[in-house]
Scaffold this active site. Structure first.
Site, PDB file in Angstrom:
ATOM      1  N   ASP A   9       0.636  -1.090   0.002  1.00 40.88           N
ATOM      2  CA  ASP A   9       0.081   0.078  -0.008  1.00 40.88           C
ATOM      3  C   ASP A   9       0.838   1.135   0.025  1.00 40.88           C
ATOM      4  OD1 ASP A   9      -1.970  -1.873   0.263  1.00 40.88           O
ATOM      5  OD2 ASP A   9      -2.937  -1.055   2.075  1.00 40.88           O
ATOM      6  N   LYS A 106      -6.975  -5.044  -3.213  1.00 38.76           N
ATOM      7  CA  LYS A 106      -7.916  -5.172  -2.018  1.00 38.76           C
ATOM      8  C   LYS A 106      -8.785  -4.331  -1.495  1.00 38.76           C
ATOM      9  CE  LYS A 106      -4.047  -4.067   0.888  1.00 38.76           C
ATOM     10  NZ  LYS A 106      -4.658  -3.409   1.934  1.00 38.76           N
ATOM     11  N   CYS A 151      -2.041  -2.983   7.477  1.00 43.03           N
ATOM     12  CA  CYS A 151      -2.016  -3.785   6.410  1.00 43.03           C
ATOM     13  C   CYS A 151      -0.605  -4.732   6.508  1.00 43.03           C
ATOM     14  CB  CYS A 151      -2.221  -2.915   5.052  1.00 43.03           C
ATOM     15  SG  CYS A 151      -3.783  -2.532   5.080  1.00 43.03           S
TER      16      CYS A 151
HETATM   17  C1  VGL Z   1      -4.630   0.464   5.631  1.00 47.54           C
HETATM   18  C2  VGL Z   1      -6.103   1.342   7.011  1.00 47.54           C
HETATM   19  C3  VGL Z   1      -7.228   1.481   6.025  1.00 47.54           C
HETATM   20  C4  VGL Z   1      -3.165   0.317   5.256  1.00 47.54           C
HETATM   21  C5  VGL Z   1      -5.624   0.556   4.591  1.00 47.54           C
HETATM   22  O1  VGL Z   1      -2.752   0.201   4.372  1.00 47.54           O
HETATM   23  O2  VGL Z   1      -2.523  -0.023   6.406  1.00 47.54           O
HETATM   24  N1  VGL Z   1      -5.026   1.290   6.896  1.00 47.54           N
HETATM   25  N2  VGL Z   1      -6.900   0.862   4.881  1.00 47.54           N
END
Ligand code: VGL
Ligand code: ZN
Length: 197
Positions: A9, A106, A151
């Site tokens: 991410d 995702k 994540c």
């Molecule tokens: C994430 C919160 C919501 C992350 C993704 O990448 O850690 N955290 N969506």
């Protein structure tokens, strides 16, 4: 052992100026780019939510970001709107090297959030990454990216449970750290046998 780098991410919304900015989030880009050459495969995850996703506080009247709610699959943190499909915030950081093998998206089902690269937050709906890694004979994983305590940690814990040799490179990760979530995530990863470097 064949080893893959899993880049979690590294998207504009998790970097300074983004909708869910992780403090110092863009500091992971340079160390991650440097790790790519040491791995046989490079796989990226991309948080990818439809508008009005159920993890967004804005989808729950009267609720604020960072409050908790109960979802059918368990407790869920509510987030600011982030990583909306096709938005600039969902794009990878512009300096991230993108010469790798695979992108796993995702969180695109409206009713369920997905932190882990392997399973959605119900802990049972697979993303397909395990099958991909098995077919390529990849047994060792290095994880890096954002955020350490969400994540990255969920992905590392699932990977350990699935039997991979898992390393999290903490120098190439940054955390959100809500109410001690970073220490809790580190303790869980250590207990699961994840190597933290
Ligand atoms: C994430 C919160 C919501 C992350 C993704 O990448 O850690 N955290 N969506
Ligand atoms: Zn998200």
């Amino acid at each position: 052992m064949t080893k893959a780098l899993i880049v979690i991410d590294v998207q504009n919304d998790f970097c300074p100026g983004g909708a869910l900015a992780v403090p110092d989030g863009d500091a992971v880009v340079a160390p991650i780019n440097a790790l790519m050459a040491e791995h046989d495969a490079v796989i990226y995850t991309q948080d990818w939510h439809p508008a009005a996703h159920s993890s967004f506080a804005s989808s729950h009247p009267g609720k604020a970001a960072y409050e908790m709610i109960d979802m059918p699959y368990g407790p869920q943190v509510l987030w600011p709107d982030h990583c909306v499909i096709d938005s600039p915030g969902a794009a990878f950081h512009p300096d991230l090297g993108l010469s790798g093998d695979l992108i796993i998206r995702k969180g695109y089902r409206r009713q369920i959030d997905s932190y882990s690269a392997f399973f959605e937050n119900d802990q049972s709906t697979p993303t397909g990454l395990h099958g991909y890694l098995q077919e390529r004979g990849i047994g060792a994983l290095t994880l890096a990216g954002l955020a350490t305590d969400f994540c990255v940690a969920f992905s590392a814990l699932d990977a350990a449970r699935l039997g991979y040799d898992v390393t999290v490179d903490l120098a190439a990760c940054r955390a959100i750290d809500l109410d001690g979530s970073l220490q809790a995530a580190i303790d869980k990863m250590k207990n699961a046998g994840v190597a933290l470097i």
